[in-house]
Scaffold this motif. Sequence first.
Motif, PDB file in Angstrom:
ATOM      1  N   VAL A  19       0.844  -1.202   0.000  1.00 37.16           N
ATOM      2  CA  VAL A  19       0.000   0.000   0.000  1.00 37.16           C
ATOM      3  C   VAL A  19       0.879   1.253   0.000  1.00 37.16           C
ATOM      4  N   LEU A  20       1.883   1.288   0.855  1.00 36.08           N
ATOM      5  CA  LEU A  20       2.785   2.440   0.908  1.00 36.08           C
ATOM      6  C   LEU A  20       3.451   2.687  -0.441  1.00 36.08           C
ATOM      7  N   GLY A  45       2.113  -2.437   9.434  1.00 32.71           N
ATOM      8  CA  GLY A  45       1.205  -3.581   9.430  1.00 32.71           C
ATOM      9  C   GLY A  45      -0.224  -3.221   9.747  1.00 32.71           C
ATOM     10  N   HIS A  46      -0.424  -2.452  10.802  1.00 40.53           N
ATOM     11  CA  HIS A  46      -1.801  -2.143  11.193  1.00 40.53           C
ATOM     12  C   HIS A  46      -2.391  -1.004  10.358  1.00 40.53           C
ATOM     13  N   VAL A  51      -5.776  -1.190   7.862  1.00 43.21           N
ATOM     14  CA  VAL A  51      -6.752  -0.120   7.650  1.00 43.21           C
ATOM     15  C   VAL A  51      -6.758   0.347   6.193  1.00 43.21           C
ATOM     16  N   TRP A  52      -5.617   0.833   5.718  1.00 43.72           N
ATOM     17  CA  TRP A  52      -5.557   1.321   4.333  1.00 43.72           C
ATOM     18  C   TRP A  52      -5.736   0.186   3.325  1.00 43.72           C
ATOM     19  N   GLY A  53      -5.395  -1.029   3.702  1.00 42.45           N
ATOM     20  CA  GLY A  53      -5.482  -2.171   2.792  1.00 42.45           C
ATOM     21  C   GLY A  53      -6.836  -2.865   2.773  1.00 42.45           C
ATOM     22  N   ARG A  54      -7.804  -2.333   3.513  1.00 45.14           N
ATOM     23  CA  ARG A  54      -9.137  -2.957   3.557  1.00 45.14           C
ATOM     24  C   ARG A  54      -9.864  -2.813   2.226  1.00 45.14           C
ATOM     25  N   ARG A  60      -7.587   5.734  -3.567  1.00 51.11           N
ATOM     26  CA  ARG A  60      -7.886   7.141  -3.874  1.00 51.11           C
ATOM     27  C   ARG A  60      -8.961   7.681  -2.929  1.00 51.11           C
ATOM     28  N   GLU A  61     -10.024   6.915  -2.728  1.00 49.33           N
ATOM     29  CA  GLU A  61     -11.094   7.344  -1.825  1.00 49.33           C
ATOM     30  C   GLU A  61     -10.592   7.456  -0.389  1.00 49.33           C
TER      31      GLU A  61
END
Length: 141
Positions: A19-20, A45-46, A51-54, A60-61
Amino acid sequence: MKKRSSRAPSARYERGMRVLKKMGRQNLMLNQKALLPEMYEMSVGHLFGDVWGRPGLSLRERQLVTLAANIALARPSGNHSHYLSSMHLGITKREICEVMIQVGHYAGWPTLSNAVRQFTEILEEQKKIKKLGKTYRSKLL
């Protein structure tokens, strides 16, 4: 204090790093890593893996929501990387300004003023980087 044994990165950490990288922020929070590697691993990880990977919202959203929340809270720091991530993800200058206007209406106009100052600093920094790049390239030719 026990020293942590070396082990393979967790799935959530690896997901967070992916994600990063998509956000152009793989060098984010390295001060945490230098201070205490476990803190960095937890953040990656968290925050980014869990969170961001859900599923449910696009990256973008999620970036737009995070930008709006940080603008509303008038964070004195931390927004720098979110403006950069927004642009890296293709969110336009106009869209970022529209977020500022929307948030300013609900959170108070001083939050808009703070956001304008912070975003302008980023835009000026980006101009300087581009100019330095052009100057460097012209010296090589």
